[in-house]
Structure formats: C-alpha cells, structure tokens
Design an enzyme around this catalytic site. Structure first.
Site, short mmCIF file in Angstrom:
data_model
loop_
_atom_site.label_atom_id
_atom_site.label_comp_id
_atom_site.label_asym_id
_atom_site.label_seq_id
_atom_site.Cartn_x
_atom_site.Cartn_y
_atom_site.Cartn_z
N THR A 400 36.52 40.13 42.82
CA THR A 400 35.87 39.69 41.62
C THR A 400 36.03 40.75 40.54
O THR A 400 36.25 41.91 40.85
CB THR A 400 34.37 39.48 41.94
OG1 THR A 400 34.28 38.62 43.07
CG2 THR A 400 33.57 38.96 40.78
N GLN A 439 37.27 31.33 48.53
CA GLN A 439 35.86 31.14 48.14
C GLN A 439 35.09 30.27 49.14
O GLN A 439 33.87 30.24 49.11
CB GLN A 439 35.82 30.48 46.76
CG GLN A 439 34.81 31.10 45.83
CD GLN A 439 35.19 32.47 45.34
OE1 GLN A 439 34.52 33.46 45.66
NE2 GLN A 439 36.25 32.55 44.59
N SER A 472 27.25 34.94 43.72
CA SER A 472 26.35 35.98 43.18
C SER A 472 26.77 36.42 41.78
O SER A 472 26.14 37.31 41.21
CB SER A 472 26.37 37.21 44.10
OG SER A 472 25.89 36.87 45.37
N GLY A 492 31.49 42.55 43.17
CA GLY A 492 31.00 43.18 44.40
C GLY A 492 30.09 42.29 45.23
O GLY A 492 29.14 42.78 45.83
N GLY A 493 30.37 40.97 45.26
CA GLY A 493 29.56 40.07 46.09
C GLY A 493 28.09 40.17 45.71
O GLY A 493 27.74 40.21 44.53
N1 GLY Z 1 32.85 35.49 45.73
C1 GLY Z 1 31.72 36.28 45.44
C2 GLY Z 1 30.68 35.53 44.69
O1 GLY Z 1 31.00 34.59 43.97
O2 GLY Z 1 29.53 35.87 44.82
#
Ligand code: GLY
Length: 589
Positions: A400, A439, A472, A492-493
């Site tokens: 991301t 995803q 997130s 970072g998730g």
């Molecule tokens: N792929 C990480 C997020 O969208 O939270």
C-alpha cells in the site's frame, strides 16, 4: 453452516442453522510479525514548504509527476492521480492499476467526495472459496489467481480526474509511460522486495518476463538488482492504450479479455465479465468532531474512517496534551487502550456496507464515553467487542502507499492505493506488465485464521460474490474553523489506522510540525494478537512502565509509512512531509 443473523449481530447472539461450516468468532492466534530493516532518520529532511501547492509520496519520480501536473495547469486532484499512476510504475510492489484504492477529496468549493476503488470479489466467489479451493498454491488467498479481487484503482483514478480534475487522464498517465518506457534505477528497497518475492514470482512466467533478467555471470534468470535500470515496455504499452482508448480498454476490452483467459488457464475464477461489472462507488465520508477540529475519513468498506473517529472520540475524554507532559507512560497507555477497544470492534462489526450492517453508533460520542470509562490507568484491559448504540437499526451506507496533495485554491486530496502485500499476488497478466493484487486476503479467507497482517474477523467480512474486502486504508482530511489544515494517510495494513492517529495526535494535540509528527516513534495495538507493538526507537523507560501496566510488549522495526501535508493559516504555507522511514519526497511548485 454457522451463521450470524443480523439481529444476532446486534445483540451479540450467534444463530446456528447447521453444523458443517468452520465459521467462528475471531481467533487469538498470533502470526509472526513481518520485519524490515528500515530505521528512522531526522524529520527535517522529510519536509518541504510551498505557498502554491504540495504533493508528497514515497518516490521522488512520482512526486515530480505531481509537481509537473501542477505546472501544466492541473489542480491537487490531477497532481495526486499523476503521482499515483507513476507510483504504479516505479513503486509497483506497493500499488498499481491491478489493485484498488480509496480517494478522499475536498474541493475548492468545500465539498467532500469519497471515491471507493476497492477491489470486488469475482462473481463466482463464495464464502468457502479458499476452504474448497483445489489449487497448486499453498497460500491461495495471498498468491496466484484466487488471491485477486477485480481491480478498481484505475476506475477510481479516472473518475477523480474526470469529475474533479482540470487535466485529462492522458496527461496523468504521461509520466508513468515515460518511467515505464525509459526505465528507472532499482533502489536498495526495491531490490530487497524483489529478492523476497523471487520464489513466489518464479511460478509465473509473466512476472519473470518483467522482473527477472539473465545474471551477467551465470546467465541464469534472476530478479533485477540495486542500481540496474528496470524498463517495463509492456506496462508502457498498457498505459498508452488506456491513454488512447480510456478505461474501457482495461475494463471491457483487451485487458479484461487477456485477464479472463489467463485466469481460466491458471485455475482462477475471475472473468472478463467481472471486469465489465466493476464499479467505483461514491460514498459518504465519515465526519466527526475532535476537540476544535473536524475529521473527514473514509467510510466502510474502509475501517479507517470509523476507527480513526472512534479512537479520537475515546481520547477526547482525556487531557492528552497534559498527560503527555506529566505522565508519559499514562499517555501512551490510554492511546494503546483506545486502539485496542476500536480494533476489537473492527473484528466483529466491520465489513462491506453493501452486504452487511455496520452500526453508525460506532462513531457516536456516547459510545466513546462508555468505552473510555472502561480504561483503567494501571492495567491493560482484556476486552471483547462492544455494543454501539442503535446497533440493530442505524448503519453506514454502505502494502500500500499514500499520496497527499493540496493546492492554494482549496483542493485537498488523501489517496491511499494498494495491491495489498509486496507485488500483490506475485503474478503479471502476461504481455500487460500489470501486477495483480492479493486483496482477497483482506477478507476472512479462512475463518478463525489471522490474515497476513494478523487480523481476525467475523462473518461480516466473509467472502461473497461481488463483495469488497474490509480495508484499513484511512485517507483523512482535517478542518479547523471550516478550512482544511491537514491531509494524511499511510501504508501498512492495520498500522495505517494507528499511524493516521499518531499524525493527528502529534500534530494537533502535541503541536509537533507535520514532519516530526510523522517521524516520532509509534506504538500500535490491534487487539488481536494480544500485544503492544513499540517501534524499535521507542523509549526504553516508557516501555518498561507500559509493561508494568500488563501490556505484552513487542518491539517492531516495521511500523508503516505515512505521508501528510499541513497548512498554516498564519504563514499561508503548505508543509508536505514524507515518512523518513523511506526515501520519499514532498515538493510543490
Ligand atoms: N490491503 C490492506 C488494507 O486495505 O487494509
């Protein structure tokens, strides 16, 4: 099949209708934390100022594409999209048109727009997709064809430019075409990502074609190394085709056909029709008040806007700035507890609002007061999700990278975009140069099993045909006295949410300049696993004091990457900042 019925959700009752499925409430399993070797450098190097406009990203070539867009008469929306499309070439392990994004825009007229370009599960996807998958990939939600959702980034970029920009999508693509055609020098970080992805990528000839070259000594195909020039002629052609024919080439034309054929030949379920059916969605931003500020965030299927607002609502019950000065460990304890309470709710309540009911009460002040009252100053809570007000009746409408952009006309952008983990699902649709996302791992792919970020979830985030996985990503814009003063977001998730919170707390409550606010050592709690992550540089003495409050402390080198732009009404200056944990850039005209 174990099912939650919607009234069951509201009152915390689980409805059992049969006995075959493995669906369960969130597991507390703890996956190993991912580490990298980045270290924090001085914040001063990461800031830049301008009176006219500003863009900040993780790559100087991408930031330059944004500055060029301004120079060519574009506004902050054009700059953000040109930057994002260039990142899709020079930083494509993080994001690209094979992925998805959320774009939060505040226009010069004062209106807000939240454009949802999140991936959608293919129409043939079912709740038990991964359990039942017959595939040669050992982790099918992360690698290979089943890992990908239908990409939405390009659709959302095109919508943003068409509705709010001043230039054409063709202009936004031009710097990306140049970078793909002429190549760019592979950085140490890029080469390291390729080394890590090498084994998984080796399974896919399309990826090998793009990212491997014969080793000069052995002649064996190996990934590009640091300092070598990586040219991506297929990706340049793909961008050119989009420039000439528009997004229909991607969603209804040659790209969709090629992707559908590749999927069929490789055990995937995504079809050309799934591409044709993809829609970017206009959503209503989450608006909340925090002290003297208005916070605009992204609504579900992002969890970011909800939980940034929820944590700030909880923190509003404390005199944070005073605590920071007089009781530093108490300050960090309260922030960590607020994060934990919010993430417990995330795991239970959040999902795609087009499929499940996400209670509006999560961002109510009364609910935040109730949660704040649970926090004990001397010991860490053991907690489960809470019960927001009107949970049965009032709902949201439904690796991301982050780009921040702003201009003096009053256009502000927060754009977070991703292929999920490094190089997404590790394959490229042959002949196109496009890396596809993974995803689908952001769904609860395997009930009870944490995903790559250690996140657990419930049935609200189960896989379903056409559904969007919970995210997130937290693009955020802050106003004071009705005027924008900050745009911020991160990669970072789940650490995205907590990084955005730190930028807000450090900048607004503790009055740090934006560069310092982003550089300051961070802590992160996501409820499950039961551990308080402290950045490696976090003060040892405070860490000991937090451990004495029964936090299970774990050190981490990897606390995400955050970009932001702040505006000072007194000086009329924009200050852009990239995260000094990476080699980004912030610049204006
Ligand atoms: N792929 C990480 C997020 O969208 O939270």
């Amino acid at each position: 099949m174990l099912k939650f019925c919607s009234i069951g959700l509201a009152v915390g009752v689980v409805c059992l209708t049969a006995t075959v499925s493995v669906w369960a409430l969130p597991s507390r399993l703890v996956p190993p934390a991912r580490q990298d070797s980045s270290s924090v450098v001085l914040a001063e190097n990461s800031e830049s100022t301008s009176k006219k406009n500003m863009v900040a990203s993780v790559h100087p070539l991408a930031t330059q594409a944004g500055v060029d867009a301004f120079a060519n008469g574009g506004n902050a929306i054009d700059a953000a999209i040109a930057t994002a499309l260039t990142l899709g070439v020079v930083d494509n392990f993080n994001s690209g048109i094979g992925g998805g994004c959320f774009i939060l825009i505040r226009t010069a007229s004062g209106d807000f727009y939240a454009i949802d370009g999140r991936e959608m599960a293919p129409s043939a996807a079912t709740q038990d997709l991964f359990r039942d998958a017959k595939t040669r990939f050992s982790n099918p939600s992360q690698t290979g064809p089943l890992a990908s959702g239908v990409p939405g980034a390009l659709k959302a970029y095109a919508q943003a430019v068409a509705q709010h920009g001043r230039l054409d999508l063709r202009d936004s693509l031009s710097k990306g075409i140049e970078a793909a055609e002429n190549g760019f020098r592979v950085s140490e970080a890029y080469a390291a990502k390729l080394r890590i992805a090498k084994k998984a990528m080796s399974q896919f000839p399309g990826a090998v074609d793009v990212f491997f070259r014969p080793d000069p000594k052995t002649g064996i195909l190996e990934p590009y190394r640091e300092g070598e020039v990586l040219k991506q002629s297929d990706l340049a052609d793909t961008y050119r085709k989009i420039a000439q024919e528009g997004t229909p080439w991607f969603y209804r034309g040659a790209f969709a056909e090629l992707a559908g054929q590749w999927m069929k030949a490789n055990g995937g379920i995504m079809t050309a029709i799934d591409f044709a059916n993809y829609k970017s969605v206009n959503r209503k931003p989450v608006r909340s008040k925090y002290r003297d500020f208005e916070i605009y965030g992204f609504p579900p299927p992002s969890s970011g806007g909800v939980h940034v607002a929820q944590v700030l609502n909880i923190l509003e019950q404390f005199e944070l700035a005073d605590m920071y000065r007089s009781d530093r460990a108490g300050f960090y304890h309260v922030v960590a507890e607020a994060m934990k309470l919010a993430f417990a709710d995330r795991a239970f309540w959040l999902g795609d609002p087009d499929y499940v009911e996400v209670p509006l009460g999560l961002v109510e002040k009364s609910y935040a007061k109730e949660l704040a009252s649970k926090i004990k100053m001397n010991s860490a809570l053991t907690t489960d999700h809470g019960m927001p007000p009107n949970a049965a009746t009032e709902f949201f409408e439904r690796h991301t990278t982050h780009v921040a952009a702003a201009d003096s006309e009053g256009n502000w952008v927060a754009l977070t975009t991703t292929v999920n983990t490094t190089f997404g699902a590790k394959y490229v649709i042959p002949g196109t140069g496009v890396i596809m996302n993974n995803q689908m791992d952001d769904f609860v792919a395997f009930p009870g099993k944490p995903n790559v970020f250690g996140l657990v979830g419930g049935e609200n985030n189960a896989v379903a045909s056409g559904k969007r996985p919970l995210s997130s990503m937290s693009p955020t814009i802050v106003l004071k006295n009705g005027k924008p003063i900050l745009t911020v977001g991160a990669a970072g998730g789940p650490k995205i949410i907590t990084q955005v919170l730190w930028a807000i707390i450090n900048h607004l409550d503790l009055e740090m300049p934006i560069g310092k606010a982003i550089a300051a050592p961070r802590l992160h709690h996501q409820w499950a696993p039961k551990q308080l992550l402290l950045e490696a540089s976090f003060d040892n003495k405070i860490a000991d004091q937090l451990a004495a409050k029964q936090h299970q402390i774990k050190r981490s080198q990897s606390m995400g990457i955050c970009q932001g732009i702040a505006f000072d009404a007194k000086t009329g200056l924009f200050t852009g900042a990239f995260d000094p944990r990476t080699t980004g850039s912030a610049a204006g005209e």
